[in-house]
Design a protein around this motif. Structure first.
Motif: not given
Length: 385
Positions: A283-308
């Motif tokens: 669940v902690a990983m999922m919470a981090l992913s939500m943050v990444g999908m909220f603020v991510g504007t680069s391919q790397a950040v969005i991909y990391a959020a999707i992976a998490l």
């Protein structure tokens, strides 16, 4: 007659693969949206419709299992699934796809309700770990779907004029094979005491038990996040990076790569680690992913959020379902029906996400998924080893 576990596991896991066919709805809805020129709210009707049937048919399927047995119920589910995959071969009209996705949802409802408790009769031991391995096999089908659709759309494989819809006949053939293998395999059925036939009201009344109700809501959140990410991940890349749908389709595959990896490794971790500890990490990983999908504007950040979110969400279903089944071991069929009814979350979340994204963009869809993640934090104290 006692089934040979080594032989039985093969058709059972092939059924789990067929269970994964339902996840094609994410990428399929994006292609239908593009082909028919639909908006987000209308396109999200397709995944919502698929999971709507879990609300209607889950509990009746639990009752049906008591009458015809788990194996026969799984065979019925495969027949309905094969029919749903046959229909798109005749066209791509809005009405035809609605019927196809409805049948896919009904077939998957029958399968998920009956296959999970059937596993408890075939494989003895750590139920959460075994169900997680089944989810790993299911995730392979989910992972392959976007690739097959993309290859078909780009004519990278023979598509016989179907384009991305070549996905349907390929999975249909596998569904037929799964039904054939299961039909010739001996599966033990659990004997039920006389007078134990359950009525609909009796089953629904089980929601009065706190662990059953909270597990039901937990599964709603899990599948809502699952279907939501499946559908929304490509849209985030299209919105923020200006990618085409074929380029962005990899986001769905990335999600399923990490969900598959999570299921494979989770089947090991759940044998050597406390279920609650692994649940907290997930669940902690999922919470981090939500943050990444909220603020991510680069391919790397969005991909990391999707992976998490892919890895984190991969074992939630197995842990929550096993908690519910083991809480009432003599009512597994009925509890399974209730838990699979929780997959109705796959209807609620995409509808809300579609409405939110039409108003404020994909950040609105992520906000809806975040509500589900917050609830899963509250479920932690209910997880027992």
């Amino acid at each position: 007659m006692k089934a040979n576990n080594r032989l039985t596991i093969v058709p059972v896991m092939l059924c789990f693969f067929a269970m994964g066919f339902v996840d094609l709805v994410g990428i399929a809805s994006n292609y239908v949206k593009e082909d028919l020129g639909l908006n987000d709210a209308t396109a999200n009707m397709f995944p919502s419709l698929v999971f709507f049937w879990f609300l209607i048919f889950s509990v009746p399927t639990g009752m049906l299992m008591n009458r015809i047995g788990r194996k026969n119920t799984v065979l019925l589910s495969l027949a309905v699934t094969v029919l749903s995959l046959l229909l798109p071969l005749f066209g791509e009209s809005f009405g035809l796809m609605l019927v196809s996705f409805s049948l896919l949802g009904i077939g998957n409802t029958l399968m998920q309700t009956s296959l999970n408790p059937m596993v408890s009769m075939v494989i003895k031991g750590n139920l959460a770990s075994t169900l997680t391995f089944g989810q790993f096999v299911k995730a392979i089908a989910s992972f392959l779907a976007p690739y097959i659709a993309m290859w078909g759309a780009m004519s990278a494989i023979p598509n016989f004029g179907l384009g991305w819809r070549i996905l349907f006949p390929i999975y249909m053939v596998i569904g037929v094979a799964a039904a054939a293998f299961l039909a010739i395999t001996a599966i033990p059925e659990e004997e039920r005491a006389e007078g134990r036939a359950s009525r609909f009201a009796d089953i629904v009344r089980l929601l009065g038990k706190p662990v059953v109700l909270l597990s039901f809501i937990g599964i709603m959140c899990h599948v809502g996040i699952d279907v939501g990410t499946n559908t929304t991940a490509p849209k985030i890349l299209i919105e923020r990076l200006g990618w085409s749908l074929n380029d962005a389709a990899f986001a769905t595959s990335l999600y399923f790569i990490f969900r598959t990896l999570g299921c494979l490794t989770g089947s090991f971790f759940l044998r050597v680690m406390k279920a609650r500890t692994f649940f907290i990490i997930s669940v902690a990983m999922m919470a981090l992913s939500m943050v990444g999908m909220f603020v991510g504007t680069s391919q790397a950040v969005i991909y990391a959020a999707i992976a998490l979110v892919g890895y984190g969400n991969s074992n939630i279903f197995s842990i929550v379902l096993s908690q519910a089944l083991l809480s009432l071991p003599d009512r597994k069929n009925e509890v399974s029906g209730l838990m699979i009814m929780g997959l109705f979350g796959g209807t609620v979340f995409p509808l809300l996400m579609g409405l939110a994204s039409d108003v404020v963009g994909q950040v609105g869809a992520v906000a809806v998924m975040t509500v589900g993640v917050v609830y899963l934090f509250t479920y932690i104290n209910k997880v027992r080893q």
